[in-house]
Structures are given as C-alpha cells and as structure tokens.
Design a protein around this motif. Structure first.
Motif, short mmCIF file in Angstrom:
data_model
loop_
_atom_site.label_atom_id
_atom_site.label_comp_id
_atom_site.label_asym_id
_atom_site.label_seq_id
_atom_site.Cartn_x
_atom_site.Cartn_y
_atom_site.Cartn_z
N LYS A 56 -9.62 -15.28 -2.86
CA LYS A 56 -9.13 -15.21 -4.23
C LYS A 56 -8.22 -14.01 -4.48
CE LYS A 56 -12.96 -17.68 -6.43
NZ LYS A 56 -14.03 -17.61 -7.45
N THR A 57 -8.39 -12.97 -3.68
CA THR A 57 -7.61 -11.76 -3.88
C THR A 57 -6.65 -11.55 -2.72
OG1 THR A 57 -9.42 -10.71 -5.10
CG2 THR A 57 -7.71 -9.26 -4.21
N VAL A 58 -5.37 -11.40 -3.05
CA VAL A 58 -4.34 -11.11 -2.05
C VAL A 58 -3.53 -9.93 -2.55
CG1 VAL A 58 -2.33 -11.95 -0.79
CG2 VAL A 58 -4.21 -13.52 -1.32
N ILE A 59 -3.40 -8.91 -1.73
CA ILE A 59 -2.65 -7.72 -2.10
C ILE A 59 -1.19 -7.90 -1.67
CG2 ILE A 59 -2.37 -5.24 -1.69
CD1 ILE A 59 -5.39 -5.16 -1.08
N PHE A 60 -0.27 -7.64 -2.60
CA PHE A 60 1.15 -7.64 -2.24
C PHE A 60 1.58 -6.20 -2.01
CE2 PHE A 60 5.63 -7.11 -3.39
CZ PHE A 60 6.19 -7.90 -2.41
N GLU A 61 1.98 -5.88 -0.79
CA GLU A 61 2.38 -4.52 -0.43
C GLU A 61 3.88 -4.37 -0.26
OE1 GLU A 61 1.65 -0.43 0.58
OE2 GLU A 61 0.47 -1.99 -0.42
N GLY A 62 4.55 -5.44 0.19
CA GLY A 62 5.99 -5.34 0.43
C GLY A 62 6.30 -4.55 1.69
N PHE A 63 7.35 -3.76 1.65
CA PHE A 63 7.77 -3.00 2.83
C PHE A 63 6.92 -1.74 3.01
CE2 PHE A 63 11.58 -5.45 1.88
CZ PHE A 63 11.98 -5.85 3.14
N LEU A 64 6.45 -1.52 4.24
CA LEU A 64 5.76 -0.30 4.59
C LEU A 64 6.77 0.76 5.01
CD1 LEU A 64 2.74 -1.65 6.69
CD2 LEU A 64 2.75 -0.95 4.29
N SER A 65 6.30 1.98 5.14
CA SER A 65 7.17 3.07 5.58
C SER A 65 7.72 2.79 6.98
CB SER A 65 6.39 4.37 5.61
OG SER A 65 7.15 5.41 6.22
N PRO A 66 8.99 3.13 7.23
CA PRO A 66 9.54 2.97 8.59
C PRO A 66 8.96 4.00 9.57
CG PRO A 66 11.13 4.04 7.16
CD PRO A 66 10.00 3.60 6.28
N LYS A 67 8.29 5.02 9.04
CA LYS A 67 7.70 6.05 9.90
C LYS A 67 6.35 5.55 10.42
CE LYS A 67 10.06 9.85 7.60
NZ LYS A 67 9.92 11.16 6.91
N GLN A 68 6.19 5.61 11.74
CA GLN A 68 5.02 5.02 12.36
C GLN A 68 3.71 5.57 11.83
OE1 GLN A 68 3.96 5.84 16.55
NE2 GLN A 68 4.05 3.63 16.87
N GLY A 69 3.60 6.88 11.69
CA GLY A 69 2.35 7.48 11.23
C GLY A 69 1.95 6.97 9.85
N ARG A 70 2.89 6.96 8.93
CA ARG A 70 2.61 6.48 7.58
C ARG A 70 2.32 4.99 7.58
NH1 ARG A 70 7.13 9.54 3.75
NH2 ARG A 70 6.43 11.68 4.19
N ARG A 71 3.07 4.25 8.41
CA ARG A 71 2.87 2.80 8.47
C ARG A 71 1.47 2.47 8.97
NH1 ARG A 71 7.21 1.57 11.39
NH2 ARG A 71 6.12 1.61 13.38
N ARG A 72 1.04 3.12 10.03
CA ARG A 72 -0.30 2.86 10.57
C ARG A 72 -1.40 3.28 9.60
NH1 ARG A 72 -0.91 3.70 17.05
NH2 ARG A 72 0.88 2.46 17.71
N ALA A 73 -1.20 4.41 8.95
CA ALA A 73 -2.20 4.88 8.00
C ALA A 73 -2.37 3.88 6.86
CB ALA A 73 -1.81 6.25 7.46
N ARG A 74 -1.24 3.35 6.36
CA ARG A 74 -1.33 2.39 5.25
C ARG A 74 -1.92 1.07 5.73
NH1 ARG A 74 -2.98 1.55 0.49
NH2 ARG A 74 -1.82 0.00 -0.71
N LEU A 75 -1.60 0.64 6.95
CA LEU A 75 -2.20 -0.57 7.49
C LEU A 75 -3.72 -0.45 7.54
CD1 LEU A 75 0.16 -1.58 10.45
CD2 LEU A 75 -0.36 -2.96 8.43
N ARG A 76 -4.20 0.70 7.98
CA ARG A 76 -5.65 0.91 8.05
C ARG A 76 -6.27 0.84 6.66
NH1 ARG A 76 -7.46 2.57 12.96
NH2 ARG A 76 -5.90 3.37 14.44
N GLU A 77 -5.60 1.44 5.69
CA GLU A 77 -6.11 1.41 4.32
C GLU A 77 -6.19 -0.02 3.79
OE1 GLU A 77 -4.38 5.77 2.81
OE2 GLU A 77 -3.41 3.89 2.20
N LEU A 78 -5.14 -0.79 4.06
CA LEU A 78 -5.10 -2.17 3.58
C LEU A 78 -6.18 -3.02 4.25
CD1 LEU A 78 -1.23 -2.63 3.55
CD2 LEU A 78 -2.73 -2.68 1.53
N ILE A 79 -6.36 -2.83 5.55
CA ILE A 79 -7.38 -3.59 6.28
C ILE A 79 -8.78 -3.24 5.77
CG2 ILE A 79 -8.51 -3.79 8.54
CD1 ILE A 79 -5.71 -3.71 9.78
N GLU A 80 -8.99 -1.97 5.46
CA GLU A 80 -10.31 -1.53 4.99
C GLU A 80 -10.69 -2.12 3.64
OE1 GLU A 80 -10.23 2.70 5.17
OE2 GLU A 80 -10.30 2.76 7.38
#
Length: 236
Positions: free
Chosen positions: A127-151
C-alpha cells in the motif's frame, strides 16, 4: 480570477497526451515551460501556437514573478515541464507555491508520469510506495540513501540516467543482491523495455551491454512486497 494550469505532458509517445491538456493549451493566453524548444515541438505537432516563457529549474523563482504579473493582468497561464507531470522530479513546485501564496487558483491537468506508468506494470508493491526520484551522483551519498530507503521496509521508485544505471544497480546489489526490482527503460517510446528480477541479475544484464541508452525508472521492492521468487530476469 486568472488561473495557473499545471499540465502533464507525454513522457515519450505523443499519443498519451490528454484531450483536456490540448484544450487547456489552446485556451490559455501564455504557456510557461521548462524548455521552450521542447514544448514548442509538442505544440507544433498538435498545431497549437501560443506565447512561451522559460520557467526551468535554474530560473523558477524569477519566472514565477513573470507568471504572477501575467495573472495579475488577467491572463491565464499553463505550465508544462519537458515530459510527465510537473513537480515530480521536474520544475513546477516553486511556481505553484508562489502562485498559490499570491491567492490565485492552481488547477491540475493530470496525465502520464513515469512513476505511475512503472507502478502499473510492477505487480504487487504494497500500500505504501516511496517516490525518491534521482539519487545523488556521489557514490557515498547514493549508497547511504539506498540503505535508508531499504530500511523503511517499503517499496520505492528511483529515476536514473543511462550513464549511472549500472552504478545504481551495483550499489543496490552490494547492499542486497537478491532484492527484487522492476526497471522501466524508455517507457512509452519505441524501444520501451521493462525488466523484472533481482538487483544482481538486472545489474549483470545491463553491465553486459556494449551501450546503454534511454532514461530509467526503477522500482525496488519492499520487504513485504510480493515481487518475490523470480528465478530468472523477466524482460518484456
């Protein structure tokens, strides 16, 4: 009182434009747009001629002042981003807020978006889907945000360019190689492609290609979603 119409436009196939969108473009006095050249091509295809003003991400606050002046003078204005629904990883939000704060009516003219199009072919997402759009092009920030979204445990939708899609899928697969994803490439266009499988499988598929073209929408399944148990990538 004058009105600002926020108009969704096709993300690829021009046949997806709505009758109401065309009628709105014909009826307004001025059309503000993310890219005047792009919108001019769309209007020309449908034989519509209207004055255009540039209102992109780089000048949205300044352009909002011009739109407010038009509204104050009794003119109706439409706003269109390059493709899809304005405000959804596209300019438009600043303009809408400025117009509303000034007391004018803002009317949505809904239509296609890559987000909704991908969800329609993704299967069960919960029922819940998060729309994030474009992540940061910087790998560190991108991975950190991916982890947050998965959690969060919820499914989420990302947008990505052909230049970073393999990097995104690599980051995701290194976090959870079996996480199920549905990827839409060039949606509604001639070379449209939808792929479903694990992050690792879809990464390997794109990494094996000599050249990657097109814009991407990526749905990453949540922990409770049933895009599960796909043994091999599905392409259609």
């Amino acid at each position: 009182m004058s009105v600002l119409y926020v108009v969704a436009t096709p993300i690829g196939n021009l046949g997806d434009i709505t009758y109401r969108a065309l009628e709105t473009f014909k009826a307004v006095d001025v059309i503000a747009c993310e890219d005047t050249r792009h919108t001019l091509r769309l209007l020309t295809h449908f034989e519509i001629r209207k004055p255009l003003i540039y209102c992109g991400a780089q000048n949205e606050e300044e352009a909002a002042k011009k739109v407010l002046a038009l509204l104050k003078n009794g003119q109706n204005v439409a706003y269109a981003s390059d493709a899809g629904t304005p405000g959804l990883s596209d300019p438009g939000a600043v303009l809408v807020q400025s117009v509303r704060n000034a007391g004018y009516t803002v009317v949505p003219i809904p239509g296609v978006s890559a987000f909704a199009a991908l969800l329609s072919v993704a299967g069960e997402t919960g029922k819940t889907v998060i729309f994030e759009g474009f992540l940061s092009p910087k790998q560190g920030r991108r991975r950190a945000r991916l982890r947050e979204l998965i959690e969060t445990g919820y499914a989420f939708v990302l947008y990505e360019s052909p230049y970073r899609i393999v990097k995104l899928l690599t980051d995701l697969s290194e976090i959870d190689v079996n996480r199920q994803v549905v990827v839409g490439r060039e949606m509604t266009k001639i070379h449209e492609e939808v792929l479903a499988g694990s992050a690792g499988e879809i990464r390997d598929l794109f990494a094996s290609r000599e050249k990657i073209l097109g814009e991407f929408s990526v749905l990453v399944a949540g922990k409770k979603c049933s895009t599960k148990d796909i043994k091999e990538p599905i392409i259609y």
